[in-house]
Design a protein around this motif. Structure first.
Motif, mmCIF file in Angstrom:
data_model
loop_
_atom_site.group_PDB
_atom_site.id
_atom_site.type_symbol
_atom_site.label_atom_id
_atom_site.label_comp_id
_atom_site.label_asym_id
_atom_site.label_seq_id
_atom_site.Cartn_x
_atom_site.Cartn_y
_atom_site.Cartn_z
ATOM 1 N N GLU A 58 2.767 5.816 -7.577
ATOM 2 C CA GLU A 58 2.068 4.829 -6.748
ATOM 3 C C GLU A 58 0.752 4.483 -7.428
ATOM 4 N N ASP A 105 0.533 0.520 -4.278
ATOM 5 C CA ASP A 105 0.001 1.178 -3.076
ATOM 6 C C ASP A 105 -1.113 0.336 -2.445
ATOM 7 N N ASN A 154 0.630 9.908 -6.610
ATOM 8 C CA ASN A 154 -0.407 8.872 -6.707
ATOM 9 C C ASN A 154 -1.103 8.972 -8.057
ATOM 10 N N GLU A 194 6.261 11.515 -0.240
ATOM 11 C CA GLU A 194 5.047 11.279 -1.025
ATOM 12 C C GLU A 194 4.293 12.596 -1.123
ATOM 13 N N LYS A 208 3.776 -1.398 -1.159
ATOM 14 C CA LYS A 208 3.468 -0.579 0.002
ATOM 15 C C LYS A 208 2.353 -1.281 0.769
HETATM 16 CA CA CA Z 1 -0.138 6.641 -1.876
#
Ligand code: CA
Ligand code: C2E
Ligand code: CA
Length: 464
Positions: free
Chosen positions: A298, A328, A266, A207, A349
Motif C-alpha cells: 500500500e 492508500d 504499508n 493488512e 483504497k
Molecule cells: Ca494502509
C-alpha cells in the motif's frame, strides 16, 4: 535579553504584560540558495522595516486603552530569526490583534532587486507573567511555540505557548530516542486487520499494521511514531522488520495448511529513496519461498508527488513480478489523477474520511460513488477503509465496492487470533454466525478483536 529584562521589571511595577515573539523567516533559506545571501539579507532588512512601520502605526486610535502607544523593539537573532518584544500591554487580546496586523495571512510580496518575494513567517509567542517571569523562560517558551507554529500548514502562522506543549515536546523527544531501540529490543508487534471481499463475503487478505509495545509508555500508536520514524530514517528498519515478520507468518500459515491469504504492508514515501526497494522486497519473498501474489503493498499519493520517477520504476518492477499494488488513503493527497495511468495499480483504497461521510448527506455519497465509477472504468478494484456502520456497508454494497475493511467487520488483531479466524472460518459470515453478536469487543489493552453486526448484511449476499 537586556531589554526583555527591563520590560519585565517595568511590567511588574505597572501591573502590565509583556509579549515575546520569536519570528522565523521561513522563506529566507530558499531565497539565499536561489538568489544569494546578499538578496536574502536585503529581504530580511525589508521585513524588519515593514514590521517596524506596522508597529508604529498600531496607534492609540486603534487601541484606545493603550494610552502611550505601543512599546516595542525588534532584534535580529541570527540570519533567519527575529525577536519582537511588545511592552506596556494590558491584556492578551491586544497581543492577538497586534500579531494579526503584523503578519497578515494574505500579504503583498516584498520587492528585492526586482524579485517579488512572498513572506512566510512562523511566530511563537510567550507572555509575561502567564508563561514565565524571567528572560530564559519567556524566550524558551516562545521557541517551543514557534516549533509548533512551524508544523502548521499554510503561510504566516502564529502560536501562543501553552503549558501542555512542553509535555508534548518531552514525550516526542522520548518517543524519538527510544524508537531507535524498539526494533532491536523486539518491542514491535504486528496486528492484522481482515479485508472482506464483498462479492463472496470471504476474507482473502489482511493488512499488517505495526504497534509498539513500550515497557513503560504502553502501546504507542503508529500514528504517533511512524511520522517520527520517517523523519529520522528508522522507518527503513521498521519496514524491513514488518516485511520479514509478515513473510514468516505467511509461510507458517501456508505450511500449516491454512487457506491461502495475502497480506498488505504499508510503504512510506521516504522508502522510495532506496533504489533497491523492489529488489529487497522480492529478495525477502524468495528467501521465504513465497509466491509474489501473497504480498500486497500500500502506497499513498505522496509517493506519486514526491518521487514520481523512482516510484514508477520500483512499483513497475514489483507489479511485473506479481505483487499487488494499492493506492492508500485515496483522495487525501493532491489527487492529481494523472499519476493513475503512470502507476501499475491494482486497487484504490478510498480514504476513511470519505467513508465516514457517505451517510451524512448527498455530497459525501456523491464523492464516493464518483471515485467508485472512475476506478471501475479504469479497471481497478476498489476497497473502502474505515467501515464502521451497517449503513455504510450497505451503501458500499449497492455501489458494488469490491472490498471492505473497518471496525464494523473486524478490528486489527494479533496473529493468533487472526490465525484462529482463518482456520475455523473462511468468511466473516460463518464467523459471526458461529459466535453470534457481542463477542470480543475491543478491550482497553489494545487487543483489538471482532465486532458484532455482520449477520444481517452478509445474509443478503449472493451465495458463491
Ligand atoms: Ca494502509
Ligand atoms: P492506514 O494505512 O490508513 O491504516 C488504517 C488505519 O485505520 C489503522 O490505524 C487501522 O487500525 C485504522 N482503522 C481500521 N478500521 C478502522 C475503522 O473502522 N475506524 C477507524 N477509526 N479506524 C480504523 P493504525 O493501525 O493506528 O495505523 C495508522 C497509520 O500508521 C496507518 O494508516 C499507516 O499509515 C501507518 N502504519 C501502520 N503500520 C505501518 C507500517 O507497518 N508501516 C508504515 N510505513 N506505516 C504504518
Ligand atoms: Ca488508509
Amino acid at each position: 535579553m537586556d531589554r526583555i529584562e527591563q520590560a519585565i521589571r517595568r511590567a511588574k511595577r505597572n501591573g502590565q504584560q509583556v509579549a515575546v515573539l520569536t519570528v522565523s523567516l521561513d522563506a529566507l533559506e530558499q531565497l539565499s540558495d536561489t538568489l544569494g545571501s546578499a538578496v536574502a539579507e536585503k529581504f530580511s532588512r525589508a521585513m524588519v522595516a515593514r514590521l517596524r512601520d506596522r508597529l508604529r502605526t498600531t496607534d492609540t486610535i486603534s487601541m484606545p486603552e493603550m494610552e502611550d502607544g505601543l512599546g516595542f523593539s525588534i532584534s535580529r537573532l541570527g540570519m533567519e530569526e527575529l525577536v519582537v518584544l511588545l511592552t506596556d500591554l494590558h491584556n492578551d487580546d491586544n497581543v492577538t490583534d497586534i500579531i494579526q496586523r503584523l503578519f497578515l495571512k494574505e500579504e503583498e510580496p516584498i520587492e528585492v532587486d526586482g524579485n517579488e518575494v512572498f513572506t512566510n513567517t512562523s511566530v511563537g509567542v510567550s507572555v509575561f507573567p502567564r508563561d514565565g517571569d524571567n528572560v530564559e523562560a519567556l524566550l524558551g517558551h516562545a521557541n517551543s511555540a514557534l516549533r509548533e507554529a512551524r508544523q502548521q500548514s499554510g503561510r504566516n502562522n502564529f502560536q501562543f505557548y501553552a503549558e501542555d506543549m512542553q509535555q508534548h515536546s518531552k514525550r516526542r523527544l522520548r518517543v524519538e530516542t527510544e524508537l531507535h531501540r524498539a526494533v532491536k529490543r523486539d518491542e514491535l508487534v504486528l496486528h492484522y486487520q481482515p479485508k472482506v471481499d464483498l462479492m463472496s463475503g470471504a476474507i482473502h487478505s489482511l493488512e499488517a499494521l505495526v504497534r509498539w509495545q513500550h515497557p513503560e509508555m504502553g502501546m504507542v500508536s503508529p500514528g504517533e511514531f511512524i511520522p517520527l520514524a520517517e523523519q529520522t530514517g528508522i522507518i527503513e528498519d521498521i519496514s524491513k522488520w514488518v516485511l520479514r515478520r509478515v513473510c514468516g507468518q505467511l509461510r507458517f500459515w501456508r505450511e500449516s495448511g491454512f487457506p491461502e491469504i495475502s497480506v498488505a504492508v504499508n510503504l512510506s514515501p521516504v522508502e522510495f529513496r532506496n533504489q533497491n526497494l523492489a529488489a529487497d522486497i522480492l529478495g525477502t519473498l524468495e528467501e521465504f519461498a513465497l509466491p509474489t501474489r501473497m504480498l500486497e503493498v500500500e502506497v499513498t499519493e505522496t509517493v506519486a508527488m514526491q518521487h514520481l520517477d523512482a516510484a514508477q520504476a520500483i512499483l513497475r518492477t514489483l507489479a511485473d513480478a506479481g505483487v499487488m499494488i494499492s493506492m492508500d488513503d485515496f483522495g487525501t493527497g493532491y489527487s492529481s489523477l494523472s499519476y493513475l495511468k503512470h502507476f501499475p495499480l491494482h486497487k484504490l483504497k478510498i480514504d476513511r474520511s470519505f467513508i465516514m461521510d457517505v451517510t451524512e448527506g448527498p455530497d459525501g455519497a456523491a464523492i464516493v460513488s464518483a471515485i467508485m465509477a472512475m476506478s471501475h472504468s479504469l479497471g481497478l478494484r476498489v476497497i473502502a477503509e474505515g467501515v464502521e456502520t451497517e449503513e455504510q456497508l450497505r451503501f458500499l454494497q449497492d455501489l458494488r465496492c469490491d472490498e471492505v475493511q473497518g471496525y464494523f467487520l473486524a478490528r486489527p488483531m494479533p496473529r493468533d487470533q487472526v490465525g484462529d479466524l482463518l482456520k475455523e472460518h473462511t468468511s466473516i459470515q460463518q464467523l459471526v454466525q458461529a459466535h453470534g453478536y457481542g463477542m470480543g469487543v475491543a478491550g482497553e489493552d489494545g487487543m483489538d478483536s471482532m465486532l458484532p453486526g455482520m449477520i444481517g448484511v452478509l445474509n443478503d449476499l449472493p451465495d458463491r
